[in-house]
Motif scaffolding. Structure first.
Motif, mmCIF file in Angstrom:
data_model
loop_
_atom_site.group_PDB
_atom_site.id
_atom_site.type_symbol
_atom_site.label_atom_id
_atom_site.label_comp_id
_atom_site.label_asym_id
_atom_site.label_seq_id
_atom_site.Cartn_x
_atom_site.Cartn_y
_atom_site.Cartn_z
ATOM 1 N N MET A 1 0.836 -1.204 0.000
ATOM 2 C CA MET A 1 0.000 0.000 0.000
ATOM 3 C C MET A 1 0.875 1.260 0.000
ATOM 4 N N PRO A 2 0.483 2.267 -0.773
ATOM 5 C CA PRO A 2 1.306 3.495 -0.770
ATOM 6 C C PRO A 2 1.255 4.178 0.593
ATOM 7 N N LEU A 3 2.323 4.868 0.907
ATOM 8 C CA LEU A 3 2.373 5.660 2.137
ATOM 9 C C LEU A 3 1.348 6.801 2.029
ATOM 10 N N LYS A 4 0.590 7.013 3.097
ATOM 11 C CA LYS A 4 -0.389 8.117 3.103
ATOM 12 C C LYS A 4 0.310 9.380 3.620
ATOM 13 N N ILE A 5 0.143 10.462 2.893
ATOM 14 C CA ILE A 5 0.919 11.677 3.181
ATOM 15 C C ILE A 5 0.018 12.911 3.159
ATOM 16 N N VAL A 6 0.196 13.755 4.160
ATOM 17 C CA VAL A 6 -0.436 15.082 4.134
ATOM 18 C C VAL A 6 0.700 16.102 4.164
ATOM 19 N N ALA A 7 0.865 16.829 3.074
ATOM 20 C CA ALA A 7 1.994 17.760 2.975
ATOM 21 C C ALA A 7 1.473 19.190 2.853
ATOM 22 N N GLY A 8 1.998 20.065 3.674
ATOM 23 C CA GLY A 8 1.627 21.479 3.600
ATOM 24 C C GLY A 8 2.669 22.229 2.785
ATOM 25 N N ASN A 9 2.211 22.959 1.790
ATOM 26 C CA ASN A 9 3.116 23.772 0.964
ATOM 27 C C ASN A 9 2.863 25.231 1.328
ATOM 28 N N TRP A 10 3.774 25.792 2.093
ATOM 29 C CA TRP A 10 3.579 27.164 2.583
ATOM 30 C C TRP A 10 3.784 28.223 1.513
ATOM 31 N N LYS A 11 4.476 27.875 0.441
ATOM 32 C CA LYS A 11 4.839 28.856 -0.586
ATOM 33 C C LYS A 11 5.626 30.001 0.073
ATOM 34 N N MET A 12 5.451 31.265 -0.399
ATOM 35 C CA MET A 12 6.239 32.372 0.178
ATOM 36 C C MET A 12 5.388 33.108 1.217
#
Ligand code: PGA
Length: 256
Positions: A1-12
């Protein structure tokens, strides 16, 4: 099973003291055990060391860079190399976000160079793809994504490809408040997974984490994360407040 990921991209966004407070709050209020998803903070370069230090004692949190140079080292004023990121113990880096492609005109050759340098330095690229509104209107989304895969991430050997995380981000959904519908997201994610099967193998496809990004928020994350081929999210605006980011992380946690 793929790893479940929650990623926050803050940008600038965010100042240093705000960055520190946000990371501390999110870590404090989120589940942090072996059943939780992997949660990533993709922060601006000056905050990487801070994010790395604050996440390093946790089970499920990690820091990511939003970009790196396509050059190895040397006279490239203002650039940050993959080996510099590795020297800070950074394990993830976004590659080919649509803002880099459109505003900074990054092309396939540069993105391939970045991915190879990151992988040489044991950093996992989170490779972003997605069609523009015009391309969607002309029903070209499949061709566009196939082309992006063929010329970029599919240039990697199977071994290296298996380390990459993919993020599907329809450009028309980024920062607009107009997310892809569940049907649209599942259709593209399943298309991406099938393409990986054809290019490499079923096993590789079934192991690859494919994240959805583009106006993913507290209200729609449950529906999106429940989709068969959606393994998590790349979250922009909603990752800038601890309440909403913690809720999105908890949504994924409850689905696991
Ligand atoms: P958004 O951004 O969630 O604010 O739409 C997502 C992204 O650009 O990664």
């Amino acid at each position: 099973m793929p790893l479940k990921i929650v990623a926050g991209n803050w940008k600038m966004n965010l100042l240093f003291h705000e960055a520190e407070a946000l990371i501390r709050e999110v870590i404090e209020k989120s589940p942090d055990n072996e059943n939780a998803p992997l949660n990533i903070f993709a922060v601006p370069f000056p905050y990487l060391n801070l994010a790395q230090n604050l996440t390093q004692g946790t089970k499920n949190f990690a820091a990511a860079a939003q970009n790196c140079s396509s050059f190895k080292s040397g006279a490239y004023t203002g650039e940050v190399s993959a080996s510099m990121l590795a020297s800070l113990n950074i394990k993830y880096c976004l590659v080919g976000h649509s803002e880099r492609r459109t505003i900074f005109k990054e092309n396939a050759d540069e993105l391939v160079a970045k991915m190879n340098l990151l992988l040489e330095n044991h950093i996992i690229p989170i490779w972003c793809c997605g069609e523009s509104l015009n391309e969607r209107k002309q029903n070209k989304q499949f061709d566009v994504i196939q082309h992006q895969m063929n010329t970029e991430v599919f240039t990697l050997t199977q071994d290296l490809f298996e380390k990459v995380v993919i993020a599907y981000e329809p450009v028309w959904a980024i920062g607009t408040g107009l997310s892809a519908t569940a049907e649209q997201a599942q259709e593209i994610h399943s298309f991406i997974r099938k393409s990986i099967s054809k290019k490499y193998s079923d096993d590789t496809a079934n192991k690859t984490s494919i994240l959805y990004g583009g106006s993913c928020n507290v209200d729609n994350s449950k529906e999106l994360f429940s989709l068969k081929d959606v393994d998590g999210g790349l979250i922009g605006g909603a990752s800038l407040k601890s309440d909403s980011f913690v809720k999105i992380i908890s949504t994924m946690y409850e689905l696991l």
